[in-house]
Design a protein around this motif. Structure first.
Motif, PDB file in Angstrom:
ATOM      1  N   GLN A 104     -32.596   2.010  25.499  1.00 38.97           N
ATOM      2  CA  GLN A 104     -33.852   2.777  25.551  1.00 38.97           C
ATOM      3  C   GLN A 104     -34.478   2.740  24.166  1.00 38.97           C
ATOM      4  OE1 GLN A 104     -34.445   6.413  27.932  1.00 38.97           O
ATOM      5  NE2 GLN A 104     -34.970   7.394  25.998  1.00 38.97           N
ATOM      6  N   ARG A 105     -35.751   2.357  24.087  1.00 38.69           N
ATOM      7  CA  ARG A 105     -36.387   2.200  22.781  1.00 38.69           C
ATOM      8  C   ARG A 105     -37.512   3.181  22.516  1.00 38.69           C
ATOM      9  NH1 ARG A 105     -40.009  -2.913  21.905  1.00 38.69           N
ATOM     10  NH2 ARG A 105     -41.116  -1.346  20.749  1.00 38.69           N
ATOM     11  N   GLU A 106     -38.185   3.693  23.512  1.00 40.44           N
ATOM     12  CA  GLU A 106     -39.306   4.622  23.323  1.00 40.44           C
ATOM     13  C   GLU A 106     -39.394   5.565  24.499  1.00 40.44           C
ATOM     14  OE1 GLU A 106     -41.631   4.601  20.777  1.00 40.44           O
ATOM     15  OE2 GLU A 106     -40.991   2.732  19.853  1.00 40.44           O
ATOM     16  N   VAL A 107     -39.934   6.744  24.236  1.00 32.23           N
ATOM     17  CA  VAL A 107     -40.347   7.666  25.292  1.00 32.23           C
ATOM     18  C   VAL A 107     -41.736   8.138  24.900  1.00 32.23           C
ATOM     19  CG1 VAL A 107     -39.896   9.815  26.528  1.00 32.23           C
ATOM     20  CG2 VAL A 107     -37.975   8.426  25.725  1.00 32.23           C
ATOM     21  N   ILE A 108     -42.718   7.869  25.764  1.00 38.89           N
ATOM     22  CA  ILE A 108     -44.108   8.215  25.490  1.00 38.89           C
ATOM     23  C   ILE A 108     -44.544   9.282  26.486  1.00 38.89           C
ATOM     24  CG2 ILE A 108     -46.484   7.359  25.485  1.00 38.89           C
ATOM     25  CD1 ILE A 108     -45.383   4.643  24.651  1.00 38.89           C
ATOM     26  N   SER A 109     -45.197  10.318  25.983  1.00 38.77           N
ATOM     27  CA  SER A 109     -45.732  11.368  26.832  1.00 38.77           C
ATOM     28  C   SER A 109     -47.137  10.972  27.279  1.00 38.77           C
ATOM     29  CB  SER A 109     -45.777  12.686  26.057  1.00 38.77           C
ATOM     30  OG  SER A 109     -46.283  13.701  26.879  1.00 38.77           O
ATOM     31  N   VAL A 110     -47.381  11.018  28.572  1.00 31.14           N
ATOM     32  CA  VAL A 110     -48.679  10.680  29.151  1.00 31.14           C
ATOM     33  C   VAL A 110     -49.411  11.995  29.421  1.00 31.14           C
ATOM     34  CG1 VAL A 110     -49.840   9.543  31.089  1.00 31.14           C
ATOM     35  CG2 VAL A 110     -47.739   8.569  30.154  1.00 31.14           C
ATOM     36  N   PRO A 111     -50.714  12.103  29.044  1.00 30.16           N
ATOM     37  CA  PRO A 111     -51.421  13.387  29.139  1.00 30.16           C
ATOM     38  C   PRO A 111     -51.911  13.791  30.526  1.00 30.16           C
ATOM     39  CG  PRO A 111     -52.846  11.743  28.175  1.00 30.16           C
ATOM     40  CD  PRO A 111     -51.509  11.087  28.369  1.00 30.16           C
ATOM     41  N   GLY A 112     -51.300  13.290  31.570  1.00 32.14           N
ATOM     42  CA  GLY A 112     -51.672  13.657  32.931  1.00 32.14           C
ATOM     43  C   GLY A 112     -50.639  13.133  33.909  1.00 32.14           C
ATOM     44  N   LYS A 113     -50.802  13.516  35.177  1.00 35.29           N
ATOM     45  CA  LYS A 113     -49.873  13.062  36.225  1.00 35.29           C
ATOM     46  C   LYS A 113     -50.027  11.556  36.425  1.00 35.29           C
ATOM     47  CE  LYS A 113     -48.729  13.581  41.043  1.00 35.29           C
ATOM     48  NZ  LYS A 113     -49.257  13.926  42.342  1.00 35.29           N
ATOM     49  N   ILE A 114     -48.916  10.825  36.308  1.00 30.93           N
ATOM     50  CA  ILE A 114     -48.940   9.365  36.433  1.00 30.93           C
ATOM     51  C   ILE A 114     -49.074   8.993  37.908  1.00 30.93           C
ATOM     52  CG2 ILE A 114     -47.662   7.226  36.024  1.00 30.93           C
ATOM     53  CD1 ILE A 114     -46.245   8.725  33.697  1.00 30.93           C
ATOM     54  N   ALA A 132     -40.241  -0.472  31.940  1.00 30.72           N
ATOM     55  CA  ALA A 132     -40.794   0.867  31.757  1.00 30.72           C
ATOM     56  C   ALA A 132     -40.607   1.661  33.038  1.00 30.72           C
ATOM     57  CB  ALA A 132     -42.275   0.794  31.403  1.00 30.72           C
ATOM     58  N   VAL A 133     -40.277   2.940  32.853  1.00 27.42           N
ATOM     59  CA  VAL A 133     -40.097   3.850  33.976  1.00 27.42           C
ATOM     60  C   VAL A 133     -41.063   5.010  33.786  1.00 27.42           C
ATOM     61  CG1 VAL A 133     -38.489   5.428  35.110  1.00 27.42           C
ATOM     62  CG2 VAL A 133     -37.670   3.245  34.253  1.00 27.42           C
ATOM     63  N   ALA A 134     -41.849   5.305  34.811  1.00 27.28           N
ATOM     64  CA  ALA A 134     -42.736   6.472  34.798  1.00 27.28           C
ATOM     65  C   ALA A 134     -42.009   7.590  35.529  1.00 27.28           C
ATOM     66  CB  ALA A 134     -44.053   6.152  35.497  1.00 27.28           C
ATOM     67  N   THR A 135     -42.048   8.802  34.945  1.00 30.10           N
ATOM     68  CA  THR A 135     -41.349   9.919  35.568  1.00 30.10           C
ATOM     69  C   THR A 135     -42.324  11.026  35.955  1.00 30.10           C
ATOM     70  OG1 THR A 135     -40.892  11.211  33.570  1.00 30.10           O
ATOM     71  CG2 THR A 135     -39.352   9.418  34.100  1.00 30.10           C
ATOM     72  N   ASP A 136     -41.866  11.918  36.825  1.00 28.74           N
ATOM     73  CA  ASP A 136     -42.699  13.030  37.257  1.00 28.74           C
ATOM     74  C   ASP A 136     -42.862  14.093  36.168  1.00 28.74           C
ATOM     75  OD1 ASP A 136     -40.154  14.114  37.365  1.00 28.74           O
ATOM     76  OD2 ASP A 136     -40.221  14.569  39.511  1.00 28.74           O
ATOM     77  N   SER A 137     -42.202  13.913  35.028  1.00 28.78           N
ATOM     78  CA  SER A 137     -42.404  14.771  33.858  1.00 28.78           C
ATOM     79  C   SER A 137     -43.474  14.191  32.936  1.00 28.78           C
ATOM     80  CB  SER A 137     -41.091  14.941  33.084  1.00 28.78           C
ATOM     81  OG  SER A 137     -40.134  15.591  33.879  1.00 28.78           O
ATOM     82  N   ASN A 138     -44.208  13.187  33.429  1.00 23.23           N
ATOM     83  CA  ASN A 138     -45.285  12.508  32.694  1.00 23.23           C
ATOM     84  C   ASN A 138     -44.783  11.769  31.462  1.00 23.23           C
ATOM     85  OD1 ASN A 138     -46.993  13.539  34.623  1.00 23.23           O
ATOM     86  ND2 ASN A 138     -47.591  15.283  33.375  1.00 23.23           N
ATOM     87  N   PHE A 139     -43.602  11.165  31.585  1.00 20.04           N
ATOM     88  CA  PHE A 139     -43.060  10.327  30.523  1.00 20.04           C
ATOM     89  C   PHE A 139     -43.070   8.876  30.957  1.00 20.04           C
ATOM     90  CE2 PHE A 139     -40.301  14.125  29.297  1.00 20.04           C
ATOM     91  CZ  PHE A 139     -41.114  14.480  28.226  1.00 20.04           C
ATOM     92  N   GLY A 195     -42.720  -7.096  19.842  1.00 21.01           N
ATOM     93  CA  GLY A 195     -41.466  -6.882  19.117  1.00 21.01           C
ATOM     94  C   GLY A 195     -41.149  -5.401  19.039  1.00 21.01           C
ATOM     95  N   LEU A 196     -41.027  -4.882  17.808  1.00 22.97           N
ATOM     96  CA  LEU A 196     -40.726  -3.472  17.609  1.00 22.97           C
ATOM     97  C   LEU A 196     -41.971  -2.607  17.552  1.00 22.97           C
ATOM     98  CD1 LEU A 196     -37.867  -3.786  14.967  1.00 22.97           C
ATOM     99  CD2 LEU A 196     -37.655  -3.423  17.432  1.00 22.97           C
ATOM    100  N   VAL A 197     -43.148  -3.225  17.567  1.00 21.48           N
ATOM    101  CA  VAL A 197     -44.410  -2.493  17.437  1.00 21.48           C
ATOM    102  C   VAL A 197     -45.055  -2.338  18.814  1.00 21.48           C
ATOM    103  CG1 VAL A 197     -46.700  -2.532  16.392  1.00 21.48           C
ATOM    104  CG2 VAL A 197     -44.741  -3.405  15.111  1.00 21.48           C
ATOM    105  N   MET A 198     -45.550  -1.126  19.079  1.00 23.50           N
ATOM    106  CA  MET A 198     -46.284  -0.861  20.313  1.00 23.50           C
ATOM    107  C   MET A 198     -47.657  -0.329  19.931  1.00 23.50           C
ATOM    108  SD  MET A 198     -43.289   0.984  22.525  1.00 23.50           S
ATOM    109  CE  MET A 198     -44.000   0.836  24.133  1.00 23.50           C
ATOM    110  N   SER A 199     -48.706  -0.908  20.508  1.00 24.16           N
ATOM    111  CA  SER A 199     -50.051  -0.373  20.286  1.00 24.16           C
ATOM    112  C   SER A 199     -50.557   0.191  21.607  1.00 24.16           C
ATOM    113  CB  SER A 199     -50.995  -1.453  19.759  1.00 24.16           C
ATOM    114  OG  SER A 199     -51.169  -2.475  20.716  1.00 24.16           O
ATOM    115  N   PHE A 203     -39.273   3.493  27.924  1.00 23.86           N
ATOM    116  CA  PHE A 203     -39.185   2.052  27.703  1.00 23.86           C
ATOM    117  C   PHE A 203     -37.753   1.656  27.376  1.00 23.86           C
ATOM    118  CE2 PHE A 203     -43.650   2.682  27.222  1.00 23.86           C
ATOM    119  CZ  PHE A 203     -44.224   1.489  27.619  1.00 23.86           C
ATOM    120  N   PHE A 204     -37.291   0.582  28.027  1.00 23.51           N
ATOM    121  CA  PHE A 204     -35.968   0.020  27.794  1.00 23.51           C
ATOM    122  C   PHE A 204     -36.136  -1.464  27.472  1.00 23.51           C
ATOM    123  CE2 PHE A 204     -35.514   3.518  30.724  1.00 23.51           C
ATOM    124  CZ  PHE A 204     -34.379   4.186  30.298  1.00 23.51           C
ATOM    125  N   THR A 205     -35.216  -2.010  26.675  1.00 23.50           N
ATOM    126  CA  THR A 205     -35.184  -3.458  26.519  1.00 23.50           C
ATOM    127  C   THR A 205     -34.644  -4.037  27.824  1.00 23.50           C
ATOM    128  OG1 THR A 205     -32.920  -3.545  25.675  1.00 23.50           O
ATOM    129  CG2 THR A 205     -34.691  -3.227  24.036  1.00 23.50           C
TER     130      THR A 205
END
Length: 186
Positions: free
Chosen positions: A102-112, A85-92, A144-148, A95-97
């Motif tokens: 690349q398998r997911e991009v999650i938006s984080v609701p604040g500055k990481i 997982a990579v955290a970016t300054d755009s609050n993303f 696996g393919l599921v993220m909670s 996720f990569f295998t």
């Protein structure tokens, strides 16, 4: 033999029966790193930011890399058993295998502030308000393919800032703040 001014990375494992230690030249000037039993993830902070991953489980130590979009800087990297997982300054959180897809991009609701991974879990600590000492934790489990995902508030002292967050060897979340206070969460 290496000289004192050589820019290199040495990865050492507590259990040499799992992996042997290795030494690589840091030719890209990586400033962030995370090591799991399956991969070594390295990241640069200079633009354009680049993630390099060496898969330790594959024959010959397969290596892959990805360059972040020009608008995103890398602020954190965390390697789990089956993901990077990579955290970016755009609050993303990207996720990569461990093999580079690349398998997911999650938006984080604040500055990481920081991220950490252990096994199939990752935590991202982020600011929840303009106050510099209000934090929340995004706790993600990858199966696996599921993220909670669940979010919890991180209690800190009124005058403290978060210094570090990680996992214990029993998968409990541990935080350390500038006042010297260490907290453990199940």
């Amino acid at each position: 033999m290496s000289s004192e001014d050589e820019n290199s990375i040495i990865a050492e494992f507590n259990d040499a029966s799992v992996h042997s230690s290795f030494h690589i030249i840091n030719s890209l000037n990586h400033q962030l790193a995370s090591l799991s039993t399956t991969c070594l993830a390295l990241a640069t902070k200079q633009t354009p930011c680049k993630l390099v991953c060496i898969a330790l489980q594959s024959a010959g130590g397969r290596e892959w890399s990805v360059t972040m979009p020009d608008c995103e800087g890398i602020v954190g990297v965390a390697a789990g058993d089956a993901f990077v997982a990579v955290a970016t300054d755009s609050n993303f959180l990207r996720f990569f295998t461990t093999m580079g897809t690349q398998r997911e991009v999650i938006s984080v609701p604040g500055k990481i502030v920081c991220i950490s991974a252990y096994g199939n879990k990752i935590i991202a600590a982020y600011h929840t308000s303009t106050s510099s000492n209000k934090y929340s934790l995004m706790i993600i489990t990858v199966l696996g393919l599921v993220m909670s995902n669940r979010t919890v508030e991180l209690p800190t002292s009124s005058d403290a800032k978060l210094n570090w967050i990680g996992f214990s060897d029993t998968s409990s979340i541990i935080s350390f703040e500038t006042t010297g206070r260490v907290m453990s969460y199940n």
